[in-house]
Write a protein that holds these residues in place. Structure first.
Motif, PDB file in Angstrom:
ATOM      1  N   VAL A  76       0.850  -1.190   0.000  1.00 12.55           N
ATOM      2  CA  VAL A  76       0.000   0.000   0.000  1.00 12.55           C
ATOM      3  C   VAL A  76       0.887   1.242   0.000  1.00 12.55           C
ATOM      4  CG1 VAL A  76      -1.766   1.302   1.249  1.00 12.55           C
ATOM      5  CG2 VAL A  76      -1.859  -1.189   1.219  1.00 12.55           C
ATOM      6  N   LEU A  77       0.433   2.259  -0.710  1.00  9.36           N
ATOM      7  CA  LEU A  77       1.131   3.547  -0.756  1.00  9.36           C
ATOM      8  C   LEU A  77       0.396   4.568   0.099  1.00  9.36           C
ATOM      9  CD1 LEU A  77       3.133   5.666  -1.919  1.00  9.36           C
ATOM     10  CD2 LEU A  77       1.542   5.948  -3.830  1.00  9.36           C
ATOM     11  N   LEU A  78       1.108   5.154   1.066  1.00  6.19           N
ATOM     12  CA  LEU A  78       0.609   6.282   1.856  1.00  6.19           C
ATOM     13  C   LEU A  78       1.268   7.536   1.300  1.00  6.19           C
ATOM     14  CD1 LEU A  78      -0.698   7.766   4.246  1.00  6.19           C
ATOM     15  CD2 LEU A  78       1.229   7.008   5.664  1.00  6.19           C
ATOM     16  N   SER A  79       0.464   8.376   0.639  1.00  6.31           N
ATOM     17  CA  SER A  79       1.041   9.511  -0.085  1.00  6.31           C
ATOM     18  C   SER A  79       0.427  10.831   0.342  1.00  6.31           C
ATOM     19  CB  SER A  79       0.842   9.304  -1.590  1.00  6.31           C
ATOM     20  OG  SER A  79       1.553  10.278  -2.318  1.00  6.31           O
ATOM     21  N   ASP A  80       0.090  10.966   1.629  1.00  8.98           N
ATOM     22  CA  ASP A  80      -0.446  12.239   2.110  1.00  8.98           C
ATOM     23  C   ASP A  80       0.505  13.373   1.775  1.00  8.98           C
ATOM     24  OD1 ASP A  80      -2.538  10.854   3.099  1.00  8.98           O
ATOM     25  OD2 ASP A  80      -2.156  11.263   5.215  1.00  8.98           O
ATOM     26  N   GLU A  81      -0.065  14.522   1.523  1.00  8.49           N
ATOM     27  CA  GLU A  81       0.741  15.681   1.146  1.00  8.49           C
ATOM     28  C   GLU A  81       1.796  15.964   2.216  1.00  8.49           C
ATOM     29  OE1 GLU A  81       0.078  20.215  -0.568  1.00  8.49           O
ATOM     30  OE2 GLU A  81      -1.531  19.195   0.500  1.00  8.49           O
ATOM     31  N   VAL A  82       2.894  16.524   1.780  1.00  9.80           N
ATOM     32  CA  VAL A  82       4.011  16.805   2.672  1.00  9.80           C
ATOM     33  C   VAL A  82       3.535  17.621   3.882  1.00  9.80           C
ATOM     34  CG1 VAL A  82       4.641  18.881   1.349  1.00  9.80           C
ATOM     35  CG2 VAL A  82       6.340  17.769   2.784  1.00  9.80           C
TER      36      VAL A  82
ATOM     37  N   PHE B 226       3.638  -7.361   5.072  1.00  7.00           N
ATOM     38  CA  PHE B 226       2.893  -6.184   4.634  1.00  7.00           C
ATOM     39  C   PHE B 226       3.912  -5.085   4.330  1.00  7.00           C
ATOM     40  CE2 PHE B 226      -0.496  -7.926   7.594  1.00  7.00           C
ATOM     41  CZ  PHE B 226      -1.312  -8.378   6.564  1.00  7.00           C
ATOM     42  N   ILE B 227       3.684  -4.355   3.254  1.00  6.96           N
ATOM     43  CA  ILE B 227       4.617  -3.300   2.850  1.00  6.96           C
ATOM     44  C   ILE B 227       3.866  -1.985   2.762  1.00  6.96           C
ATOM     45  CG2 ILE B 227       6.213  -2.478   1.076  1.00  6.96           C
ATOM     46  CD1 ILE B 227       6.524  -5.448   0.228  1.00  6.96           C
ATOM     47  N   LEU B 228       4.348  -0.987   3.499  1.00 10.37           N
ATOM     48  CA  LEU B 228       3.775   0.356   3.451  1.00 10.37           C
ATOM     49  C   LEU B 228       4.811   1.301   2.850  1.00 10.37           C
ATOM     50  CD1 LEU B 228       1.450   2.288   4.168  1.00 10.37           C
ATOM     51  CD2 LEU B 228       2.546   2.634   6.399  1.00 10.37           C
ATOM     52  N   LEU B 229       4.533   1.789   1.659  1.00 20.03           N
ATOM     53  CA  LEU B 229       5.381   2.788   1.020  1.00 20.03           C
ATOM     54  C   LEU B 229       4.898   4.166   1.466  1.00 20.03           C
ATOM     55  CD1 LEU B 229       5.459   1.370  -2.632  1.00 20.03           C
ATOM     56  CD2 LEU B 229       7.019   0.878  -0.759  1.00 20.03           C
ATOM     57  N   VAL B 230       5.817   5.013   1.901  1.00 22.99           N
ATOM     58  CA  VAL B 230       5.447   6.319   2.434  1.00 22.99           C
ATOM     59  C   VAL B 230       6.190   7.406   1.675  1.00 22.99           C
ATOM     60  CG1 VAL B 230       5.397   7.791   4.479  1.00 22.99           C
ATOM     61  CG2 VAL B 230       5.089   5.318   4.721  1.00 22.99           C
ATOM     62  N   SER B 231       5.443   8.279   1.039  1.00 18.92           N
ATOM     63  CA  SER B 231       6.070   9.406   0.336  1.00 18.92           C
ATOM     64  C   SER B 231       5.005  10.363  -0.171  1.00 18.92           C
ATOM     65  CB  SER B 231       6.907   8.918  -0.852  1.00 18.92           C
ATOM     66  OG  SER B 231       7.426  10.034  -1.562  1.00 18.92           O
TER      67      SER B 231
ATOM     68  N   TYR C  68      -7.468   3.540  -5.433  1.00 23.74           N
ATOM     69  CA  TYR C  68      -7.814   3.629  -4.014  1.00 23.74           C
ATOM     70  C   TYR C  68      -7.646   2.281  -3.311  1.00 23.74           C
ATOM     71  CZ  TYR C  68     -10.376   5.189   0.142  1.00 23.74           C
ATOM     72  OH  TYR C  68     -10.720   5.536   1.426  1.00 23.74           O
ATOM     73  N   GLN C  69      -7.620   1.217  -4.065  1.00 17.01           N
ATOM     74  CA  GLN C  69      -7.438  -0.111  -3.467  1.00 17.01           C
ATOM     75  C   GLN C  69      -5.985  -0.383  -3.079  1.00 17.01           C
ATOM     76  OE1 GLN C  69      -9.542  -3.447  -5.239  1.00 17.01           O
ATOM     77  NE2 GLN C  69     -10.821  -2.031  -6.407  1.00 17.01           N
ATOM     78  N   ALA C  70      -5.093   0.546  -3.428  1.00 17.43           N
ATOM     79  CA  ALA C  70      -3.693   0.369  -3.034  1.00 17.43           C
ATOM     80  C   ALA C  70      -3.043   1.685  -2.615  1.00 17.43           C
ATOM     81  CB  ALA C  70      -2.897  -0.235  -4.185  1.00 17.43           C
ATOM     82  N   MET C  71      -3.805   2.777  -2.536  1.00 15.98           N
ATOM     83  CA  MET C  71      -3.215   4.080  -2.255  1.00 15.98           C
ATOM     84  C   MET C  71      -4.115   4.893  -1.331  1.00 15.98           C
ATOM     85  SD  MET C  71      -1.886   5.356  -5.998  1.00 15.98           S
ATOM     86  CE  MET C  71      -1.133   4.214  -7.159  1.00 15.98           C
ATOM     87  N   SER C  72      -3.476   5.880  -0.689  1.00 17.98           N
ATOM     88  CA  SER C  72      -4.211   6.848   0.121  1.00 17.98           C
ATOM     89  C   SER C  72      -3.470   8.174   0.055  1.00 17.98           C
ATOM     90  CB  SER C  72      -4.294   6.366   1.578  1.00 17.98           C
ATOM     91  OG  SER C  72      -4.921   7.330   2.385  1.00 17.98           O
ATOM     92  N   ARG C  73      -4.208   9.255  -0.194  1.00 13.63           N
ATOM     93  CA  ARG C  73      -3.574  10.584  -0.234  1.00 13.63           C
ATOM     94  C   ARG C  73      -4.569  11.637   0.241  1.00 13.63           C
ATOM     95  NH1 ARG C  73       0.678  13.585  -2.291  1.00 13.63           N
ATOM     96  NH2 ARG C  73       0.193  15.683  -2.993  1.00 13.63           N
ATOM     97  N   THR C  74      -4.157  12.398   1.241  1.00 13.51           N
ATOM     98  CA  THR C  74      -4.946  13.524   1.733  1.00 13.51           C
ATOM     99  C   THR C  74      -4.138  14.791   1.520  1.00 13.51           C
ATOM    100  OG1 THR C  74      -6.039  12.150   3.394  1.00 13.51           O
ATOM    101  CG2 THR C  74      -6.062  14.527   3.760  1.00 13.51           C
ATOM    102  N   GLU C  75      -4.825  15.866   1.119  1.00 12.40           N
ATOM    103  CA  GLU C  75      -4.149  17.146   0.891  1.00 12.40           C
ATOM    104  C   GLU C  75      -4.750  18.210   1.800  1.00 12.40           C
ATOM    105  OE1 GLU C  75      -4.284  18.018  -3.273  1.00 12.40           O
ATOM    106  OE2 GLU C  75      -2.997  16.328  -3.818  1.00 12.40           O
TER     107      GLU C  75
ATOM    108  N   ASN D  90      -9.515  11.878  -6.031  1.00 10.49           N
ATOM    109  CA  ASN D  90      -9.758  11.948  -4.592  1.00 10.49           C
ATOM    110  C   ASN D  90      -9.421  10.595  -3.981  1.00 10.49           C
ATOM    111  OD1 ASN D  90     -10.603  12.301  -1.984  1.00 10.49           O
ATOM    112  ND2 ASN D  90     -12.795  12.387  -2.466  1.00 10.49           N
ATOM    113  N   LEU D  91      -8.259  10.516  -3.338  1.00 17.76           N
ATOM    114  CA  LEU D  91      -7.813   9.278  -2.702  1.00 17.76           C
ATOM    115  C   LEU D  91      -7.736   9.434  -1.194  1.00 17.76           C
ATOM    116  CD1 LEU D  91      -4.912   8.358  -5.176  1.00 17.76           C
ATOM    117  CD2 LEU D  91      -7.267   7.517  -5.214  1.00 17.76           C
ATOM    118  N   SER D  92      -8.472  10.414  -0.658  1.00 14.76           N
ATOM    119  CA  SER D  92      -8.442  10.713   0.766  1.00 14.76           C
ATOM    120  C   SER D  92      -9.578   9.995   1.483  1.00 14.76           C
ATOM    121  CB  SER D  92      -8.565  12.222   0.999  1.00 14.76           C
ATOM    122  OG  SER D  92      -8.755  12.498   2.367  1.00 14.76           O
ATOM    123  N   PRO D  93      -9.269   9.083   2.404  1.00 14.79           N
ATOM    124  CA  PRO D  93     -10.325   8.363   3.119  1.00 14.79           C
ATOM    125  C   PRO D  93     -11.303   9.279   3.835  1.00 14.79           C
ATOM    126  CG  PRO D  93      -8.219   7.280   3.455  1.00 14.79           C
ATOM    127  CD  PRO D  93      -7.925   8.566   2.740  1.00 14.79           C
ATOM    128  N   ILE D  94     -10.819  10.359   4.453  1.00 17.44           N
ATOM    129  CA  ILE D  94     -11.723  11.232   5.202  1.00 17.44           C
ATOM    130  C   ILE D  94     -12.630  12.018   4.264  1.00 17.44           C
ATOM    131  CG2 ILE D  94     -10.125  13.199   5.315  1.00 17.44           C
ATOM    132  CD1 ILE D  94     -12.335  12.051   8.223  1.00 17.44           C
TER     133      ILE D  94
END
Length: 1000
Positions: A29-35, A291-296, A371-378, A992-996
């Motif tokens: 899974v990729l966690l790609s929330d904004e910096v 489990f692999i969590l990519l963070v960037s 969305y099944q492999a990524m998450s991004r909130t801005e 829109n890949l933001s869960p919230i």
């Protein structure tokens, strides 16, 4: 640091990621929330949630929960591991991958002996040392451990002495080698007592390896013959690789977190033949792997310009995107992501108003698949751009012309063989006095060589190429000769000369407890901020640190002590040759032993005499008068004419703290000093904050020595109070602290360290973190007119304190530790006030606690770099957020109460918990006067008529739209299609890949 509670959008992200893992369809899974949005805190939530899963999901196989944390450098590891929620963290210094089988076994032994139930282990690795085997012989620890294992392998048992000698690459260090061998032999034996069969198991794994025979033959050849250095290295390299593969297997992680992984994306290349690919296949190359969590925030290069495309013949962004999605969706049979993305891209390339509905439908399908492999909130945008139009000075032009003149002279002397014809314009725009600062640049090396062989005819003393030795020594005013540097100087010191930022020793409190006179420098500088500078050139951070720090000393010392000279050596740097005529000290030691004891003392009476909460918002005159009256009303004072001395005051404080009831003799002036001490004396303020006299005394002493016993700061006090007296210096120091609202400053700093309410805080941690902020000055060695081209002449040492450089390209262990110290100091209210960095500080680091201004010295080549830079200071509870929140509720005392009230208002307006902790939308800012609102300030200095104008205008337009071209080839051409599209249509095409946000 204390554990930070996850906010609602972070909790939603954690749930989404863990739900993906639990689906058993997706282990990557990729966690790609904004910096800046707290991806490390989200990672902590994921670690905790995965650790609570049952063993049916493939974890807890050996009754330990193992998390491998892969990060780009040791600085980020040190910053982040303490926030990941696992107590048992492997030492990053022992992160060599070939040793991890041993390190993990040693940790498991400790946990077994401690009888911990289901223990968790965090294992940090850095690719530079863990995965990269280019330094083929490794370090001594690796080879000593290798001997401890190989000496028990059957093929080497009869060659142990020769094996030991061959593994000792540096034979001169024989004693160290023998001691290191004994250390690892003993430690392996200790592990065997608890983890029976450990060494035997590792030996079997060595022999089973496919490359063992080749490696064995190489090493035996090196043992039996007198092999050369390279042959020994090749043999050792082979075994290092074998031990790395064993370590990868023995790590057996349940969860792997790859933080800022784009910096080492080669680890994702499972099909390659590189050492990294070979090793990481052990991690990632099997279906039932961890489990692999990519963070960037930037998991792939976000944008490839046409210029880059034409120059490199590679569309890096497009390749990176496909490589990432291939890795994420590997082994998925229910999703053919490439086909889904192809269908969307095809529609996007033929965008028109006629096919917009079809395009949106394709976009929604692609979005659902991602969305099944990524998450991004801005976040909501908070920045205010400052496109600075620079004013070129005569110095700018003369500097360029003189440098070009020297290059022309060198070409003339060499009859055209000098390889440089013209001075690069970017050099001239980036730094003045180039030959003082551009060490390790090829151009300077060539010029030094030319000068040594045939000194130029022109008089070096007249050049603007080098700082003049005599000018520095005499504290002369040095022309800045660079428009960008002038701009920075004006930001700090105010071009009208009214604010005098050089006279501040700390950032003014965001929530001052009382009102001070409007003409006081802290009142004038209420919106003052530290400045973070990014440059493309390594010479710029050194130059800024030297020029700005020197300017601060020059403005203070030369004004207070016209006869002062700049001490040049480390040994003499603390000697005060400032005002010998009067025989007074003006620097280190100005707060002498008794004076230091007074300003750092803790007193229960004086601590209780002033209550910041009760007096919140009052005028300082009123507070002083009330405290003075209350002290008089104790009935214990007898006013006398006796002069106020330190001994006199210390005795008065002792009697006030005692219950003896003795009469206290004190003068009116002495009483005023006690009143000031109650409000702002460092010892009292630290005691009021920490509640522990020993901790307060230590912290206050470090504070005073670091600030008020510096000669350039002592000169500032003399200027402000128009006095040069050792006898009254302590009074001026205390008054400065009162005017600077020191109690509010320390309380705000403590809140950033530990957000909990006073009774729950870890005061030892707070005190330790504050002391870490009081770092020693640094020194930068530079060439001056006296040392240039002369081997026997030492370079001049410039003190750097007001401004400092951050890190460097060659990050040794010492440089890493120093960079970490500087980062901690910058994230404090105290100096340095300017931090200048290259791209080494651009990703993964926090610089936001006391900085809301960022200066782009050079326009970066890619638009995403601008956002990455801004993200260093646009983060959780950053300075501009705190100042605005404090203005919403100036009548509220504690920071927790202020943020709770602001959060309630934000919730009523329908905002998630991004507000107010990260962002404050305009809807809420309307309650603050427009002139009082604060933002992130992004300063972009542009020379008139330069190409930078066009580049920057283009970059701003790309920044607005580049997200629409994600994962598409030839992005810049595609952007033309969106230029005239209405904003509402553009919004419909954004992913829109933001869960919230998807929940709403």
């Amino acid at each position: 640091m204390m554990e930070k509670e996850l906010k609602d959008f972070q909790k939603a992200t954690v749930k989404h990621i863990v739900d993906i893992f639990k689906s058993k369809k997706q282990r990557r899974v990729l966690l790609s929330d904004e910096v800046g949005l707290g991806k490390t805190i989200v990672s902590k939530g994921v670690i905790q949630a995965v650790g609570e899963l049952s063993d049916e999901y493939g974890i807890w196989n050996d009754n330990t929960y193992r998390v491998v944390y892969i990060c780009s450098n040791a600085n980020i590891v040190k910053q982040n591991t303490e926030n990941l929620g696992i107590e048992d963290v492997m030492n990053i210094e022992e992160s060599r991958l070939s040793m991890q089988h041993f390190i993990v076994a040693k940790k498991v032994k400790e946990l077994i002996e401690a009888k911990k139930d289901k223990p968790s282990i965090l294992i940090p690795l850095t690719p530079g040392t863990s995965f990269n085997l280019q330094t083929s012989a490794g370090n001594m620890n690796e080879r000593a451990l290798m001997f401890a294992i190989l000496s028990h392998v059957k093929d080497f048992k009869e060659h142990t002495k020769a094996l030991k000698n061959r593994l000792n690459i540096y034979e001169a260090n024989n004693d160290n080698w023998e001691n290191t061998i004994k250390k690892y032999e003993n430690e392996v034996s200790e592990i065997e007592k608890v983890c029976t069969g450990y060494r035997e198991n590792i030996c079997k794994e060595v022999v089973k390896d496919d490359n063992y025979q080749e490696a064995k033959n190489l090493l035996l050849k090196a043992i039996e013959e007198k092999a050369d250095y390279n042959t020994k290295n090749r043999a050792i390299t082979q075994f290092r690789i074998i031990f790395c593969k064993i370590s990868m297997k023995e790590l057996n992680p349940d969860l792997v977190i790859m933080d800022e992984f784009q910096r080492f994306s080669s680890l994702l290349d499972l099909e390659g033949n590189s050492e990294e690919a070979m090793l990481t296949r052990t991690f990632f190359g099997k279906e039932d792997g961890p489990f692999i969590l990519l963070v960037s925030a930037t998991p792939y290069k976000p944008f490839t310009t046409l210029e880059e495309l034409n120059e490199n013949k590679i569309d890096t962004q497009y390749q990176d995107f496909n490589k990432l999605t291939d890795f994420l969706f590997d082994n998925r049979e229910d999703i053919t992501f490439q086909q889904v993305w192809h269908d969307y891209s095809k529609e996007l390339c033929h965008i028109s108003s006629d096919n917009l509905d079809i395009l949106i439908a394709r976009k929604n399908i692609a979005e659902e698949a991602m969305y099944q492999a990524m998450s991004r909130t801005e976040r909501y945008r908070n920045s205010a751009q400052d496109d600075t139009h620079l004013k070129i000075s005569t110095g700018d032009i003369v500097s360029y012309c003189q440098m070009q003149e020297v290059i022309d002279e060198c070409n003339k002397m060499s009859e055209g063989r000098f390889s440089v014809k013209t001075l690069p314009m970017e050099y001239a725009k980036s730094s003045p006095y180039l030959l003082s600062f551009m060490d390790k640049y090829k151009l300077k090396e060539k010029l030094v060589k030319a000068y040594v062989e045939n000194p130029w005819n022109s008089n070096m003393q007249k050049q603007r190429l080098l700082l003049k030795t005599n000018d520095i020594y005499k504290y002369n005013d040095i022309p800045l000769c660079n428009a960008k540097l002038s701009k920075l100087s004006n930001i700090l010191f105010d071009e009208k000369g009214e604010k005098h930022g050089e006279q501040l020793f700390w950032i003014p409190a965001s929530h001052p407890y009382y009102k001070i006179p409007a003409n006081n420098m802290f009142a004038k500088n209420h919106d003052f901020s530290k400045v973070l500078v990014f440059s493309a050139w390594e010479m710029v951070p050194r130059m800024i640190a030297c020029m700005i720090s020197y300017a601060v000393e020059q403005k203070s010392i030369s004004r207070a002590f016209p006869s002062a000279t700049y001490t040049n050596t480390k040994e003499n740097s603390e000697k005060d040759a400032l005002d010998k005529q009067q025989g007074e000290k003006a620097g280190t030691g100005r707060l002498r032993r008794e004076s230091l004891e007074l300003v750092t003392c803790s007193s229960d009476f004086l601590t209780d005499a002033y209550n910041p909460k009760t007096n919140l918002g009052q005028d300082i005159k009123e507070i002083r008068a009330n405290i003075k009256e209350n002290i008089k009303n104790t009935g214990r004072l007898t006013l006398v004419e006796q002069p106020t001395t330190v001994k006199f005051l210390l005795e008065a404080i002792r009697l006030l703290d005692s219950n003896a009831g003795e009469k206290i003799l004190i003068s009116e002036d002495g009483l005023d000093t006690l009143v000031n001490m109650a409000i702002g004396s460092p010892g009292i303020c630290f005691y009021r904050l920490l509640g522990n006299k020993d901790l307060a005394q230590e912290a206050a002493t470090k504070f005073c020595n670091n600030i008020f016993n510096r000669r350039y700061n002592a000169a500032v006090i003399d200027i402000l109070y128009n006095k040069k007296s050792v006898q009254t210096y302590f009074k001026q120091v205390i008054d400065y602290c009162v005017m600077g609202n020191l109690q509010a400053v320390l309380d705000e700093f403590a809140y950033m360290i530990d957000e909990r309410s006073n009774g729950e805080r870890n005061v030892e941690m707070i005190q330790k973190r504050m002391i870490e902020s009081f770092i020693d000055r640094n020194y930068q060695e530079i060439d001056t007119t006296e040392s240039f081209g002369k081997e026997k002449k030492k370079k001049w040492r410039i003190r750097t304190h007001y401004a400092m450089p951050y890190g460097n390209i060659r990050m040794t262990d010492q440089a890493t530790n120093r960079a970490n110290d500087v980062r901690l100091a910058f994230n404090s209210p105290f100096r340095p006030f300017v931090l200048a960095s290259t791209s080494v500080g651009q990703e993964g680091l926090d610089f936001h606690w006391y900085c809301r201004k960022i200066m782009h010295w050079n326009i970066s080549s890619n638009p995403q770099d601008m956002e990455q830079r801004e993200g260093r200071i646009d983060r959780y509870k950053s300075l501009f957020v705190r100042r605005n929140v404090a203005k919403f509720h100036p009548e509220t005392y504690t920071w927790n109460e202020m943020f709770d009230l602001a959060r309630t208002e934000a919730k009523d307006k329908g905002f998630c918990e991004l507000v107010p902790y990260w962002s404050i939308p305009q809807d809420m800012l309307k309650s603050i006067a427009e002139t009082d609102r604060e933002y992130i300030e992004s300063i972009v200095p542009l020379y008139p008529l330069s190409m930078d104008y066009d580049r920057y205008r283009h970059m701003k337009s790309v920044l607005r739209l580049y997200r629409l071209t994600m994962g598409q080839p030839r992005q810049e051409e595609l952007l033309e299609s969106f230029k005239d599209m209405p904003a509402e249509d553009i919004d419909k095409l954004l992913f829109n890949l933001s869960p919230i946000k998807r929940k709403k």
